[in-house]
Design a protein around this motif. Structure first.
Motif, PDB file in Angstrom:
ATOM      1  N   SER A 250       0.817  -1.220   0.000  1.00  0.00           N
ATOM      2  CA  SER A 250       0.000   0.000   0.000  1.00  0.00           C
ATOM      3  C   SER A 250       0.846   1.264   0.000  1.00  0.00           C
ATOM      4  N   LEU A 251       2.054   1.218   0.535  1.00  0.00           N
ATOM      5  CA  LEU A 251       2.888   2.422   0.631  1.00  0.00           C
ATOM      6  C   LEU A 251       3.606   2.735  -0.676  1.00  0.00           C
ATOM      7  N   THR A 252       4.174   1.711  -1.312  1.00  0.00           N
ATOM      8  CA  THR A 252       5.003   1.942  -2.500  1.00  0.00           C
ATOM      9  C   THR A 252       4.339   1.529  -3.802  1.00  0.00           C
ATOM     10  N   ALA A 303      11.591   3.271  -3.584  1.00  0.00           N
ATOM     11  CA  ALA A 303      10.784   2.415  -4.467  1.00  0.00           C
ATOM     12  C   ALA A 303      10.703   2.990  -5.877  1.00  0.00           C
ATOM     13  N   ILE A 304      10.578   4.324  -5.978  1.00  0.00           N
ATOM     14  CA  ILE A 304      10.531   4.964  -7.299  1.00  0.00           C
ATOM     15  C   ILE A 304      11.831   4.728  -8.050  1.00  0.00           C
ATOM     16  N   ARG A 305      12.957   4.822  -7.346  1.00  0.00           N
ATOM     17  CA  ARG A 305      14.245   4.592  -7.996  1.00  0.00           C
ATOM     18  C   ARG A 305      14.416   3.127  -8.396  1.00  0.00           C
ATOM     19  N   ILE A 306      13.852   2.244  -7.584  1.00  0.00           N
ATOM     20  CA  ILE A 306      13.962   0.809  -7.875  1.00  0.00           C
ATOM     21  C   ILE A 306      13.138   0.438  -9.101  1.00  0.00           C
ATOM     22  N   GLN A 315      11.911  -8.616 -11.545  1.00  0.00           N
ATOM     23  CA  GLN A 315      10.777  -8.014 -10.849  1.00  0.00           C
ATOM     24  C   GLN A 315      11.195  -7.619  -9.440  1.00  0.00           C
ATOM     25  N   ALA A 316      10.682  -6.466  -8.971  1.00  0.00           N
ATOM     26  CA  ALA A 316      10.989  -5.971  -7.626  1.00  0.00           C
ATOM     27  C   ALA A 316       9.795  -6.189  -6.706  1.00  0.00           C
ATOM     28  N   PHE A 317      10.077  -6.429  -5.420  1.00  0.00           N
ATOM     29  CA  PHE A 317       9.052  -6.630  -4.401  1.00  0.00           C
ATOM     30  C   PHE A 317       9.462  -5.875  -3.138  1.00  0.00           C
ATOM     31  N   ARG A 318       8.473  -5.363  -2.402  1.00  0.00           N
ATOM     32  CA  ARG A 318       8.754  -4.847  -1.061  1.00  0.00           C
ATOM     33  C   ARG A 318       8.249  -5.884  -0.069  1.00  0.00           C
ATOM     34  N   LEU A 343      21.816  -0.764  -8.629  1.00  0.00           N
ATOM     35  CA  LEU A 343      20.928  -0.433  -7.516  1.00  0.00           C
ATOM     36  C   LEU A 343      21.655   0.369  -6.440  1.00  0.00           C
ATOM     37  N   LEU A 344      22.845  -0.081  -6.054  1.00  0.00           N
ATOM     38  CA  LEU A 344      23.600   0.611  -5.009  1.00  0.00           C
ATOM     39  C   LEU A 344      23.964   2.029  -5.439  1.00  0.00           C
ATOM     40  N   GLY A 345      24.366   2.192  -6.691  1.00  0.00           N
ATOM     41  CA  GLY A 345      24.726   3.508  -7.189  1.00  0.00           C
ATOM     42  C   GLY A 345      23.551   4.452  -7.229  1.00  0.00           C
ATOM     43  N   ASN A 346      22.361   3.923  -7.523  1.00  0.00           N
ATOM     44  CA  ASN A 346      21.167   4.760  -7.618  1.00  0.00           C
ATOM     45  C   ASN A 346      20.621   5.121  -6.247  1.00  0.00           C
ATOM     46  N   ILE A 347      20.684   4.188  -5.319  1.00  0.00           N
ATOM     47  CA  ILE A 347      20.099   4.402  -3.995  1.00  0.00           C
ATOM     48  C   ILE A 347      20.887   5.431  -3.187  1.00  0.00           C
TER      49      ILE A 347
END
Length: 671
Positions: A250-252, A303-306, A315-318, A343-347
């Motif tokens: 519900s959050l992301t 989440a937006i960056r992911i 596929q991504a999951f929270r 992912l690490l570079g973007n986060i």
């Protein structure tokens, strides 16, 4: 001349069924309103209103199709549409008033009044829309009775509806409400029709049967299709919403753990799957300092960056608070590592949230394997283990699972299981390492250090089991045990003439109890030990958890006469700016400085710390002293108290007595 109409009872029965079914559909839809959130609440409200209003209108005009006056009859289009609008709007208002979960009787009465008013208005506007060579008047008593029937039945239906909406399984109550609501509509309609008086002009000619108004027929047909369409649309919307709620966060908005399980089920077989377990670093600190609202916004931004890395193949999951999972199909090690780096570079790029510039990093654990019915949990566990390994290596990096990690995880689980038993069965013991005052050439006290002799694994390093006791909370009873036994040993030595202070390390967990001062006081009283012979060691990172509370508790402890020292000073978080506020008596330099004394920068730092400590009237104790060269360099820099293997390794209590006896050059003194 007054004329009487006749009824086609098959069509009358149909009109009653329409009223009941429309009422059931409307009440079933509006039952969702009080549990819906955001825009979906108004979707259910509009849907219920349209179905209810259209159903009432359809019932009325189907009933009119069943009524025959044997004179030519048509309907005014404008008034007919206005009658439908009155029915829909009144339904909307009534449902809106009764929408909240907790409402009083007055609102139910008001909702029933508006619902009944809509039914009455729809009926009499619909009657006024009749175009015929007949004058229409009403019996006032029956007209009033029709209004009363509409109100009583509408109120009863709404009352029952509000009772059962919190019990979705009570379908018979839904049908009961629908029957009562349908009865309200039909009772009002046929009572109102009975109240009508049709007076025919003498010039009018009666026929055997009037032709059916095609507009009315088509209008009722289209309205029934609208009711069906809205009802089916509501069912589809509900299923879609439930699907989204059940399988999306519900959050992301990302798929959640349930969707992850469905994903695994779809890909069971010989396909190689890569699992990347991502956990944010420093997230708890942000939640604790800036609040959970900022933490939620940060998770949304992450989440937006992911999402930009989501493709048909990955596929991504929270799956938790700050935990995310990537699953890559047909995965190779190179593909998994490439995604982890991206992912690490973007986060780690800066986040701007509510005027705050936030810098967070991530730790990623990678596992690759085939999904079989029994290996799904294994892949997830391996990725989780690798992620924690990445954190322990310094964070902001990824780590690939291997068998060595698996063995470490098994060992950790075994140690975690055995720690409580170790405390109960006296497997823990204390060793004491001496501190030496070089300038005065005398013993300066002992540090009590905890050790564990496991019955099957042998000696377990404190660096291995202490973090586990922190995680499980067992550090609290274990520290209390250490403190009491160390104080008892100090008292024993005092009685033997060896009057030396003893220091014990504390965990931040004990400060969270808010009863640390009382615990220390109770142990000192129990052992009957002078407070100045006890020293408690904290780490500089502790004061950053809740600085005001920690300082308050340290002041309370010092008021007892107990000394406080800061261990491992100069590592981790810097607390130099807080030293004038933190109530301490000594600084302990980490062995990191001692092992690099030949570096000019390290010598400069140590010299600055010593000068600062002198101005603050703090002792400085250097750890990790192993040779004479260390001693000479530290003495030159102004450090006079040292601790390390050069003076003595950690020893059991009985070995300490022998060590003291063998120190020919040592002169004991009171401090």
């Amino acid at each position: 001349m007054y004329i009487e109409g006749s009824y086609n009872y098959y069509i009358v029965t149909l009109s009653i069924l329409i009223a009941i079914l429309a009422s059931y559909a409307a009440l079933n839809i509006t039952a969702k309103i009080s549990y819906a959130k955001g825009k979906s609440k108004f979707f259910w409200l509009f849907s219920g209103s349209i179905v209810m209003g259209s159903g009432v209108w359809s019932m009325h005009f189907v009933g009119m199709l069943a009524f025959h006056l044997h004179v030519p009859m048509k309907y005014d289009i404008s008034l007919t549409l206005i009658s439908m609008l009155a029915s829909v709007v009144s339904s909307f208002i009534a449902f809106y008033i009764t929408m909240p979960k907790n409402i009083n009787r007055i609102k139910i009465v008001l909702g029933g009044l508006i619902m009944a008013s809509g039914i009455v208005a729809m009926h009499y506007i619909g009657m006024a829309a009749m175009i015929m060579p007949v004058k229409l008047t009403y019996d006032k008593f029956l007209l009033l009775l029709s209004v009363v029937i509409a109100f009583i039945a509408s109120y009863a239906a709404l009352f029952l509806f509000l009772q059962f909406r919190s019990r979705p399984s009570a379908s018979w109550l839904k049908w009961l409400s629908a029957v009562i609501m349908g009865s309200a509509i039909c009772g009002m309609h046929f009572t109102g029709l009975k109240a009508a008086r049709f007076k025919m002009d003498s010039s009018a000619v009666m026929g055997h049967a009037e032709s059916m108004d095609l507009f009315l027929l088509y209008g009722v047909t289209i309205t029934m299709f609208i009711i069906l369409f809205v009802s089916w649309g509501a069912i589809y919307f509900e299923r879609h919403m439930f699907e989204k709620m059940a399988f999306h966060d519900s959050l992301t908005g990302l798929p959640n753990r349930h969707e992850m399980n469905r994903f695994f089920e779809k890909h069971v077989g010989n396909e190689k799957i890569g699992v990347l377990f991502l956990d944010l670093d420093q997230f708890k600190a942000i939640n604790d300092t800036l609040g959970h609202d900022v933490g939620d916004l940060l998770v949304q931004d992450v989440a937006i960056r992911i999402q930009q890395f989501i493709t048909p193949a990955q596929q991504a999951f929270r799956i938790g608070g700050d935990e995310f999972l990537f699953i890559i199909t047909n995965c190779s090690m190179e593909k998994a590592e490439q995604l982890a780096k991206q992912l690490l570079g973007n986060i780690k790029k800066v986040y701007h949230i509510h005027g705050n510039e936030l810098y967070v990093t991530g730790s990623i654990g990678i596992s690759i394997g085939l999904i079989k019915n029994s290996s799904r949990s294994t892949l997830l566990k391996e990725a989780d283990t690798a992620m924690y390994k990445a954190k322990s290596l310094g964070k902001n990096q990824y780590c690939i699972y291997n068998d060595a990690m698996g063995k470490q995880e098994v060992r950790k689980m075994e140690l975690e299981k055995d720690i409580q038993m170790a405390l109960d069965n006296d497997q823990f013991y204390i060793v004491y390492q001496p501190k030496w005052h070089v300038k005065e050439n005398r013993l300066y006290g002992f540090e009590a250090l905890l050790r564990w002799e496991h019955p099957t694994l042998g000696t377990v390093s404190p660096g291995e089991f202490i973090p586990i006791t922190e995680e499980t909370g067992l550090i609290i009873p274990i520290t209390k045990w250490v403190l009491e036994n160390a104080c008892q040993q100090c008292k024993t030595w005092q009685e033997q003439g060896i009057i030396q202070p003893i220091s014990v390390n504390l965990s931040i967990k004990l400060f969270q109890l808010e009863s640390l001062t009382e615990m220390v006081q109770d142990i000192l009283n129990k052992v009957n030990l002078d407070p100045h012979l006890l020293e408690l060691e904290i780490t500089e990172s502790m004061v950053l958890h809740d600085i005001n509370d920690v300082i308050f508790q340290l002041q309370s402890i010092r008021s007892l006469g107990v000394r406080i020292s800061m261990d491992d000073f100069g590592t981790g978080y810097s607390s130099i700016g807080l030293l004038d506020r933190i109530p301490i008596d000594a600084l302990k330099l980490d062995c990191l400085f001692t092992n690099n004394l030949n570096t000019p920068s390290k010598r400069a730092i140590i010299n600055a710390i010593v000068l600062m400590a002198e101005n603050l009237q703090l002792d400085v104790i250097a750890e990790g002293v192993e040779n004479q060269e260390h001693i000479d360099d530290l003495m030159q820099l102004g450090c006079q108290v040292m601790q390390g293997y050069f003076y003595g390794k950690p020893m059991r209590a009985e070995q300490v007595e022998k060590w003291i006896a063998n120190k020919d050059k040592m002169s004991l003194s009171f401090i």
